[in-house]
Design a protein around this motif. Structure first.
Motif, PDB file in Angstrom:
ATOM      1  N   SER B 581       0.840  -1.201   0.000  1.00 52.74           N
ATOM      2  CA  SER B 581       0.000   0.000   0.000  1.00 52.74           C
ATOM      3  C   SER B 581       0.870   1.244   0.000  1.00 52.74           C
ATOM      4  O   SER B 581       1.995   1.235   0.514  1.00 52.74           O
ATOM      5  CB  SER B 581      -0.935   0.012   1.213  1.00 52.74           C
ATOM      6  OG  SER B 581      -0.268   0.495   2.352  1.00 52.74           O
ATOM      7  N   LYS B 672      -8.247   0.748   4.487  1.00 51.31           N
ATOM      8  CA  LYS B 672      -7.374   0.145   5.490  1.00 51.31           C
ATOM      9  C   LYS B 672      -8.008  -1.172   5.922  1.00 51.31           C
ATOM     10  O   LYS B 672      -9.142  -1.492   5.509  1.00 51.31           O
ATOM     11  CB  LYS B 672      -7.179   1.072   6.677  1.00 51.31           C
ATOM     12  CG  LYS B 672      -8.452   1.574   7.329  1.00 51.31           C
ATOM     13  CD  LYS B 672      -8.139   2.655   8.339  1.00 51.31           C
ATOM     14  CE  LYS B 672      -9.412   3.289   8.870  1.00 51.31           C
ATOM     15  NZ  LYS B 672      -9.127   4.442   9.752  1.00 51.31           N
ATOM     16  N   TRP B 704      -1.889  -2.668   8.628  1.00 51.60           N
ATOM     17  CA  TRP B 704      -2.593  -1.792   7.674  1.00 51.60           C
ATOM     18  C   TRP B 704      -3.652  -0.999   8.427  1.00 51.60           C
ATOM     19  O   TRP B 704      -4.820  -1.305   8.382  1.00 51.60           O
ATOM     20  CB  TRP B 704      -3.206  -2.639   6.560  1.00 51.60           C
ATOM     21  CG  TRP B 704      -3.686  -1.827   5.397  1.00 51.60           C
ATOM     22  CD1 TRP B 704      -3.360  -0.544   5.081  1.00 51.60           C
ATOM     23  CD2 TRP B 704      -4.608  -2.254   4.392  1.00 51.60           C
ATOM     24  NE1 TRP B 704      -4.003  -0.140   3.955  1.00 51.60           N
ATOM     25  CE2 TRP B 704      -4.767  -1.179   3.491  1.00 51.60           C
ATOM     26  CE3 TRP B 704      -5.294  -3.440   4.150  1.00 51.60           C
ATOM     27  CZ2 TRP B 704      -5.605  -1.250   2.378  1.00 51.60           C
ATOM     28  CZ3 TRP B 704      -6.115  -3.508   3.039  1.00 51.60           C
ATOM     29  CH2 TRP B 704      -6.273  -2.432   2.162  1.00 51.60           C
ATOM     30  N   ALA B 710      -4.045   0.184  -1.818  1.00 51.47           N
ATOM     31  CA  ALA B 710      -3.391  -1.116  -1.632  1.00 51.47           C
ATOM     32  C   ALA B 710      -3.599  -2.025  -2.833  1.00 51.47           C
ATOM     33  O   ALA B 710      -4.568  -1.879  -3.595  1.00 51.47           O
ATOM     34  CB  ALA B 710      -3.944  -1.794  -0.379  1.00 51.47           C
TER      35      ALA B 710
END
Lengths: 357, 892
Positions: B581, B672, B704, B710
């Motif tokens: 990411s 996330k 994360w 990502a």
């Protein structure tokens, strides 16, 4: 994908790849003017697609994958033809320039006293352009830098005016004279960081001490070279305020009599003469104007220093072989021709001066 | 509204902040209050050229009605310390004085040590002896500051006990207020005078407090009303550019390292084995006190000692033979120069490229950082760092085995505080010029040969970083908050990294634009994912590799031991996953592979028996987070281009250094871990199984945590790769390069492929054409000036014969633009060898039973001429049209 294919340009309009096009021309005119791109031969059925004001991104990919695009801007014009169409885009400064820019009023109630020009640009773009939180930044500010000396907005007032015109006009007053024999002016350029296009104020680089960004010679990069000599001014007539006048002469005027007139807010002869000296020094770079057609260094910025080496001093002037400043560039790509770039070196468009002979 | 914490001396600096960052190019909101109603406020922000009315940067706030306060904001665009001056106009139209700060912060020197005193916790307002920590270096006569109180040191009672006059700068007059000071309070040595320079407004020295003679009034020493601003520096921006991003394989002298080394001549690629033709080598002898440019003629197995640089290599016998012959080469055979026997290759020559020169501009890319810039105009670039891509072999500046590519820019002194906004390139990448030249060459065991005998092109990632001079303009001391760590530490440009925490959460606050939380996590097992944070592996070339395709379950990440593949076949489930990411969208990822091919042989495309001479079967797929119809964020497949693959060969990813690139999806959701609804790759896929690397803390659920863009990169390989010969296949690092500080070069093998074995049945025709300027005078006589030579083309053709591959080969060469060469033997035994590319091929399929014919048009780039014994006759490579000019050489 073939390993020997050299040119693989890619064009995106609003994140959609445009796979059919005939070619494009990207123009960086320099002198703080807005960059543009013209793409030809796009399929015509896109004419009803939302194109106006959409982002146009061009990756040149000449030789390998580029890390950043060669152009990023917004589409301002669509020209359909019989079978296909062309689009014209300008860099994001178009948002704050021209007739379509939202005007600004600077008066006693709303003004930028206490700000420098850079602070004004930062504040104006932050508050008026990059206002849609979460959306792509329209004009990046990451490369914005203060001028030296600072340009103060103190006392600046204007009725309805185009923001970019204010910026251009103000920047023309900026001149770094730490070394009076090499006064440095400024220009506005756009620098892409892979995500957005950033506005930047660039000080003129020193021709002699700057390590060139690219080296060109007849065996390496130069396709053709044309140049013209011009006599540089050797004296200046200066007109100030309230009838103040003065002259400045450069030594014994070794290249003949060629003059330039300057006018400005000079309130004494001494100040006026100094302004004449600075202007004459500033114009010393402009003796040799070169047009260079090249096939490498496509990502050079306007204002960069390049070195030209011409080994054939019998047919060409030895004065070509030195550092030069890029003042404009044009990149052309055609599907049958590949990419080439034309650089203009040294010649700055005239600004505050009118030459007299 | 941003609120700032004031530190000692009324100084506002990032080092004194706990929540709100205080940086350049960020708004500083302020509120000015007065003790009586006023109509106008004037604020000189002290960031003009000086404080004189002409050059000061003065803000004028005019109230519509008289009032006691105003609010506004300011943006500082330079780095340093600023002492604003403030004045007001009252309702009668009188202007006040300019009010400004008294600032004499001093240098942090030591701390109070009251542990032995009684009571042990503080110094009272009347104590005149101050005990400090050892090693302070304070002498009699110095002025010190503790909290807001100044003291004159009159003598030292003992080594660590200072006798002082309290509330005094000069030892006589009292200033400010006496204070109590607790144990461990910081002690500063000060100048004893105001450091606020307003001399362009008031040339006289003013004491703190009111006066009756100046336009300027200086603030109290201890009761600060006018602040001092120290906005922190923002990082410079590295802009790496290159004059050309496609280079030919040249002479890679960086292989030799930082000292002169022995160079070995390796002709084992030739069928003659131990007796290929000799080569002439021009080199710089690097023996001590003996630096000379020399030429030697050497043979296979010879060693040239103490070589500093190889400048030129040329094959002596250019004649092509069809069977193994001593002192001759067949088509496709190469002679390598290596660093010592078995070392990395420096260059290679063959009949398809019999001369290589270090000065050939087509082999050289100039990597240039000169367009990098600082954020503040009073700060300049002080250091340049360029990673020129010699990652496997190392270079004269940098060693792969002992130097990391990049390192964390953090300090462990205060909770892993980040000093920069990203990693820093290794110090050995520093260059003393803003640009350097890079030249590379292919390595026989690392880079695969194609079926035409040329190395497949490979990509090379180059990166740049700059450091600015803000260390010289930095004033933020930071001591008065919780530590001695300054809040103004940033001086390196941003460099891409994989750190999830250290560049995001910091003790000293930072603007969002300067914070980033990136991740690169990997797991080797789909069903019980033992996630590992690959931050260290991705920084380091010393670690052999950090991943393999699906099925490599038996060897840890980062292991230097051999990896034994196992598991399922690449046509079924992927077993290895990488979660990458970045803060901003990216669309291209460079992958540095590490492979071990059989040298001098093209890998076979037949995978019936898989070993290290086989194209490894690797298959990649990529997913990105996006919302589905119900608004949940799920993983969607992503189409991409893969230049690590062997062109159109199925499942051949990771066989060479290259890129994965894709069009950034419009519906790519910034996300996330907690916002992802599904992890369909395996059961409990987002949680570290905890059995190995991270101990349960390296999974996406832990790492994360910040919104970012990502990708899930999935890799599968063949479960039959269980032998030990393909052990070294893998990835060294992978990095996005959608940024201004990276450049990817593509290196192409300029070795031309021989056409001499093909059947030609049509005449070979060509024209040697010079360029002339003919100047005719009045008498009709001409002066003929040779001004150049033209290139041209060669035309020839053949017949499509049953059982012969010539037509197909010609067609492939034309389709692929393969560089080729063709020899023409003249009647006197001399040869002309044409190098070029087949531009067009016309085929004629006739009626009746006549054989199909084809004609070829070959564009000639250059030619070389040699006699019947293979000795060169021409002046190196020349134009088809003839000689033009002298070529530059290192040794004439």
């Amino acid at each position: 994908m073939n390993q020997d294919t050299y040119s693989k340009p890619v064009i995106y309009i609003n994140d959609t790849e445009i796979t059919e096009f005939e070619g494009f021309t990207i123009n960086h005119p320099g002198n703080s003017q807005i960059n543009s791109a013209d793409v030809k031969g796009i399929r015509k059925d896109l004419v009803d697609f939302t194109l106006m004001n959409q982002e146009l991104v061009i990756y040149l990919n000449e030789g390998s994958n580029d890390n950043i695009p060669i152009f990023r801007g917004i589409i301002i014009q669509i020209s359909p033809g019989k079978t296909n169409m062309a689009v014209k885009a300008r860099d994001p400064r178009a948002i704050i320039s021209g007739k379509n820019a939202f005007p600004i009023i600077i008066d006693d109630d709303k003004n930028y006293d206490g700000s420098t020009l850079t602070q004004f640009i930062h504040e104006f773009i932050t508050d008026n352009i990059n206002t849609d939180a979460g959306l792509t930044t329209q004009i990046g500010l990451d490369y914005l830098q203060e001028t030296n000396p600072s340009l103060l907005m103190k006392g600046f007032r204007t009725e309805l005016a185009v923001p970019y015109q204010i910026i251009q006009d103000s920047l023309r007053q900026a001149l770094n004279i730490d070394d009076i024999e090499q006064p440095k002016d400024f220009e506005i350029i756009m620098i892409d960081d892979g995500v957005k296009s950033n506005i930047a104020i660039q000080e003129k680089k020193d021709l002699e001490t700057t390590v060139p960004s690219v080296y060109y010679d007849l065996l390496d990069g130069i396709q053709s070279i044309n140049y013209t000599y011009s006599a540089v001014p050797t004296f200046a007539l200066i007109k100030g305020e309230d009838g103040v006048q003065s002259t400045y002469q450069d030594g014994n005027m070794p290249t003949g009599k060629k003059g330039v007139t300057i006018s400005g807010p000079y309130d004494s002869r001494a100040i006026a003469k100094f302004a004449g000296l600075i202007e004459i020094m500033r114009l010393q770079d402009n003796k040799l104007d070169i047009t260079l057609k090249v096939n490498k260094g496509f990502h050079l910025d306007v204002g960069s220093i390049v070195n030209v080496y011409i080994s054939d001093n019998i047919n060409d002037s030895f004065e070509l072989s030195k550092n030069h400043r890029v003042v404009s560039k044009t990149i052309s790509y055609g599907t049958g021709k590949g990419a080439s770039m034309t650089l203009k070196l040294n010649a700055k468009p005239m600004r505050i001066s009118d030459f007299i002979n | 509204m941003t609120e700032f914490l004031v530190t000692d001396q009324g100084i506002y600096q990032n080092g004194g902040q706990s929540t709100n960052p205080f940086f350049m190019f960020e708004k500083v909101h302020f509120r000015l209050e007065t003790t009586e109603p006023v109509t106008e406020f004037y604020i000189d922000w002290d960031d003009g050229d000086d404080n004189s009315p002409e050059k000061a940067n003065i803000q004028h706030v005019k109230l519509e009605e008289p009032g006691f306060f105003c609010t506004s904001f300011h943006v500082y665009t330079k780095h340093g310390t600023y002492h604003p001056l403030v004045r007001v106009k009252n309702t009668d139209g009188f202007l006040s004085k300019w009010y400004t700060a008294y600032q004499d912060e001093g240098t942090y020197t030591t701390k109070i040590d009251t542990s032995a005193e009684s009571p042990a916790t503080h110094i009272s307002t009347t104590d005149t002896t101050i005990t400090v920590d050892a090693g302070h270096g304070i002498t009699a006569g110095k002025v010190i500051r503790i909290d807001e109180e100044y003291m004159k040191v009159t003598s030292l009672a003992s080594t660590n006990v200072l006798n002082v006059v309290r509330q005094s700068i000069d030892g006589t007059n009292l200033v400010g207020t006496a204070q109590e000071h607790v144990d461990d309070s910081f002690v500063y040595v000060v100048a004893g005078s105001n450091q606020n320079d307003f001399s362009s407004l008031e040339p006289r020295t003013l004491d703190a407090g009111q006066n009756e003679f100046s336009l300027v009034s200086v603030d109290s020493l201890s009761d600060h009303r006018i602040p001092v601003f120290r906005p922190a520096n923002k990082p410079p921006i590295a802009v790496l550019k290159t004059d050309r991003n496609r280079i030919f394989s040249g002479i890679n002298n960086e292989v030799l390292g930082s000292a002169a080394a022995d160079v070995y001549i390796d002709g084992s690629d030739s069928n003659t084995g131990s007796n290929p033709p000799k080569i002439k080598v021009v080199y710089i002898d690097g023996s001590t006190n003996k630096s000379q440019t020399k030429e030697v003629t050497v043979d296979h197995g010879d060693t040239i000692s103490d070589v500093d640089k190889i400048l030129r290599v040329e094959i002596v016998n250019l004649k092509e033979v069809t069977t193994a012959t001593d002192n001759s080469l067949q088509a496709g055979e190469r002679i390598y120069l290596t660093k010592g026997a078995g070392g990395f290759a420096i260059c290679n020559v063959s009949l398809g490229q019999p001369i290589v020169e270090a000065s050939n501009p087509q082999n050289i890319a100039t990597l240039d950082l000169s367009e990098s810039r600082t954020k503040a105009s009073n700060v300049s670039i002080s250091e340049y760092y360029i990673d020129d891509g010699h990652h496997t072999s190392g270079s004269s500046r940098w060693t792969a085995a002992s130097h990391k590519l990049q390192q964390a820019a953090i300090t462990t002194s205060v909770a892993q505080d980040s000093l920069q906004t990203g990693d820093t390139l290794h110090a050995n990448f520093r260059t003393y010029y803003s640009s350097i030249e890079a030249q590379h060459t292919f390595q026989p065991e690392l880079d695969p040969l194609g079926t035409d005998g040329r190395y497949l092109s490979k990509q090379i990632l180059c990166r740049g970083q700059v450091k600015d001079s803000s260390g010289t303009t930095r004033a933020d001391s930071g001591q008065s908050y919780t530590s001695t760590l300054s809040g103004d530490t940033i001086e390196y440009s941003y460099l891409d990294h994989d750190d999830a925490t250290n560049y995001y959460t910091t003790t000293k606050p930072r603007p969002t634009s300067l914070k980033s939380s990136n991740i690169l996590l990997g797991t080797l097992d789909r069903l019980t994912p033992d996630w590992k944070d690959l931050i260290a592996e991705n920084r380091d070339m010393g670690v052999a590799k950090f991943l393999l395709g699906g099925g490599h379950t038996s060897t840890p990440f980062g292991s230097t031991t051999q990896v034994i593949p196992g598991g399922t076949n690449y046509t079924t489930d992927a077993e290895n996953y990488f979660l990458m990411s970045r803060k901003d969208k990216f669309d291209r990822i460079f992958i540095k592979t590490v492979n071990a091919y059989t040298a001098h042989a093209a890998p076979t495309l037949d995978r019936t028996t898989i070993d290290n001479s086989t194209v490894p079967p690797y298959r990649i797929s990529i997913y990105y987070p996006s919302k589905n119809q119900s608004g949940s964020i799920v993983w969607k497949p992503l189409a991409f281009k893969d230049t690590t693959a062997y062109e159109s060969v199925e499942a051949s990813s990771l066989m060479r250094d290259g890129s994965i690139s894709f069009k950034p999806p419009r519906d790519w959701e910034i996300a996330k871990h907690s916002t992802i609804s599904e992890w369909p790759f395996g059961t409990s896929f987002d949680v570290d199984s905890g059995s190995g690397y991270g101990g349960g803390t390296d999974g996406p659920d832990v790492k994360w945590r910040q919104d970012s863009y990502a990708l899930m990169i999935c890799m599968a390989t063949d479960g039959d790769m269980s032998g030990d010969t393909e052990k070294n296949i893998g990835i060294q690092f992978m990095k996005p390069y959608t940024n201004g500080h990276s450049q990817v070069l593509t290196m192409v093998d300029n070795t031309h492929v021989s056409l001499n074995s093909k059947y030609l049945t049509q005449s070979i025709t060509f024209v040697r054409n010079g360029t002339y300027n003919v100047i005719t005078n009045r008498l009709g006589k001409s002066e003929i000036r040779k001004i150049g030579a033209q290139s041209g083309s060669v035309k020839f053709g053949g017949t499509d014969l049953s059982g012969d591959t010539s037509r197909k080969d010609f067609k492939d060469y034309q389709q692929n633009g393969t560089p080729v060469y063709l020899d023409v033997e003249h009647e006197n035994g001399d040869f002309t060898r044409f190098y070029g590319v087949i531009k067009s091929m016309s085929e004629s399929h006739t009626t009746a039973k006549m054989l199909p014919k084809f004609s070829l048009d070959m564009i000639v780039s250059h030619i070389i001429e040699f006699d019947s014994s293979g000795t060169i006759l021409s002046n190196d490579y020349i134009s088809l049209g003839g000689n033009v000019d002298y070529e530059s050489r290192y040794l004439q």
